[in-house]
Write an enzyme that holds these catalytic residues in place. Sequence first.
Site, PDB file in Angstrom:
ATOM      1  N   PHE A  98       1.993  -3.521   3.847  1.00  0.00           N
ATOM      2  CA  PHE A  98       2.342  -4.825   4.401  1.00  0.00           C
ATOM      3  C   PHE A  98       3.829  -5.076   4.157  1.00  0.00           C
ATOM      4  CE2 PHE A  98      -2.070  -7.095   4.002  1.00  0.00           C
ATOM      5  CZ  PHE A  98      -2.555  -6.289   5.004  1.00  0.00           C
ATOM      6  N   HIS A 148      -2.444   7.694   6.620  1.00  0.00           N
ATOM      7  CA  HIS A 148      -2.723   6.375   6.031  1.00  0.00           C
ATOM      8  C   HIS A 148      -4.119   5.935   6.466  1.00  0.00           C
ATOM      9  CE1 HIS A 148      -1.714   2.687   4.045  1.00  0.00           C
ATOM     10  NE2 HIS A 148      -1.885   1.969   5.148  1.00  0.00           N
ATOM     11  N   GLU A 164      -0.448   5.224  14.104  1.00  0.00           N
ATOM     12  CA  GLU A 164      -0.146   6.426  13.312  1.00  0.00           C
ATOM     13  C   GLU A 164      -0.400   7.691  14.133  1.00  0.00           C
ATOM     14  OE1 GLU A 164      -0.798   8.227   8.814  1.00  0.00           O
ATOM     15  OE2 GLU A 164      -2.160   6.668   9.551  1.00  0.00           O
ATOM     16  N   CYS A 187       0.807  -1.222   0.000  1.00  0.00           N
ATOM     17  CA  CYS A 187       0.000   0.000   0.000  1.00  0.00           C
ATOM     18  C   CYS A 187       0.838   1.269   0.000  1.00  0.00           C
ATOM     19  CB  CYS A 187      -0.946  -0.013   1.194  1.00  0.00           C
ATOM     20  SG  CYS A 187      -1.978  -1.499   1.211  1.00  0.00           S
ATOM     21  N   LYS A 223      -9.497   7.885   3.052  1.00  0.00           N
ATOM     22  CA  LYS A 223      -9.925   6.498   2.846  1.00  0.00           C
ATOM     23  C   LYS A 223     -11.321   6.272   3.414  1.00  0.00           C
ATOM     24  CE  LYS A 223      -5.371   4.239   2.714  1.00  0.00           C
ATOM     25  NZ  LYS A 223      -4.470   5.382   2.958  1.00  0.00           N
ATOM     26  N   HIS A 233      -9.768   1.919   0.704  1.00  0.00           N
ATOM     27  CA  HIS A 233      -8.311   1.758   0.616  1.00  0.00           C
ATOM     28  C   HIS A 233      -7.965   1.325  -0.807  1.00  0.00           C
ATOM     29  CE1 HIS A 233      -4.255   1.169   1.384  1.00  0.00           C
ATOM     30  NE2 HIS A 233      -4.274   0.341   2.417  1.00  0.00           N
TER      31      HIS A 233
END
Length: 420
Positions: A406, A306, A317, A166, A338, A343
């Site tokens: 990831f 994010h 975060e 991502c 998002k 996402h």
Amino acid sequence: MELKRVVVTGLGAVTPVGNSVDEMWSNLLAGKSGAAPITSFDTTNFKTKFACEVKDLNVNDYIDRKEARKMDRCTQLAMISAIQAVKDSGMDLETVDKNRVGVVYGIGIGGIKTFQDEVVYYGQHMDRGPMFNPFFIPKMISDIAAGQISIHFGFHGPNYVTTSACASSCHALADAFNLLRLGKADVILAGGAEAAICDCGVGGFNAMKALSTRNDDPQGASRPFSASRDGFVMGEGSGCLILETLEHAKARGAKIYAEIAGEGMSADAYHITASHPEGLGAKLVMKAALEDAGMSVEDIDYINVHGTSTHVGDISEAKAIKDLFGEQAYKVNISSTKSMTGHLLGAAGAVEGMICVLSVKNDIVPPTINHAEGDDDPELDYNMNFTFNKAQKRTIRAALSNTFGFGGHNACVIVKKYAE
């Protein structure tokens, strides 16, 4: 060696909340969700039955029908965003030095639907021997998006795809920025694309328990920084930014949206899917971007986080921002778009980088939607301004865009107002 300044001169977008930059931006400011029941396959036996799909897009308005059949949907979306961005940039394709124009895209997964279809077909016909489409491999491989775009326009400059889950297209923006400021090209189409809303994509993320299963309320399912969040909502789409050296842009009289100020990269070195619980990698990547830009935390007015709407991710975060920004963490606007787009996986960095460009240009922060009164997580500090539910106007001198993938991959870019 003196580094060149890099500016943004064109934008293109195909997203769940709009198939153009203007439509996307308008719907983001209005707080409109792109989530709806999945239409691309039968979800009867799936835990998650909704996603943020691109809607009402006629691919053949942009790509010849015969050529489109040779492309996975991911590549089609990448191509369309590039075509839009080149047109928006006003670049004269007859006079530009195509040897100095590159394409760097971020693709997290690539042609997963093509792979699924070919393997299923083979499994159904194994008794007849290998039966694969000759376009199987060139449709599936993730790098083909950049290749197809260069073929379409005849651009001979740096050409490749970055893959870091991502964080892929934020890495693409960072790479393009670095290539340009080092003088390796004059113009780079920097973007990202993803189209993984299929049986394998949704089933795979369901097996990890990563997706929201709020099937009774798709539009309210992506709810970053709310206590009731239960996973991310998968999206698809593409974004493209025309990045250009300032001298080249000025020489051709280009309009300038904003300037790229700096980039950062780091690794969590912690877990294959989970972010570091204390936000270690997130703090490092933001710090690196600020140092690269020669900025302090006081220079940042907006952070597009994010913010995927997962329990651990949102908390880590927020911790990283508080730890790095200190008192400034309560003065900066934070939002997760998002909550509206879902996402976009490999496309997230490009689309969210573009949102930062538009925020800087227009002095407005799009909201984080779906937060209800009383839906507060005790592990989050709500004195921070998460820009819940309503866009907020403010002067935005600079904006920071975070993406985490990831494998612990972290990337960050900083966009600032352009000034002579």
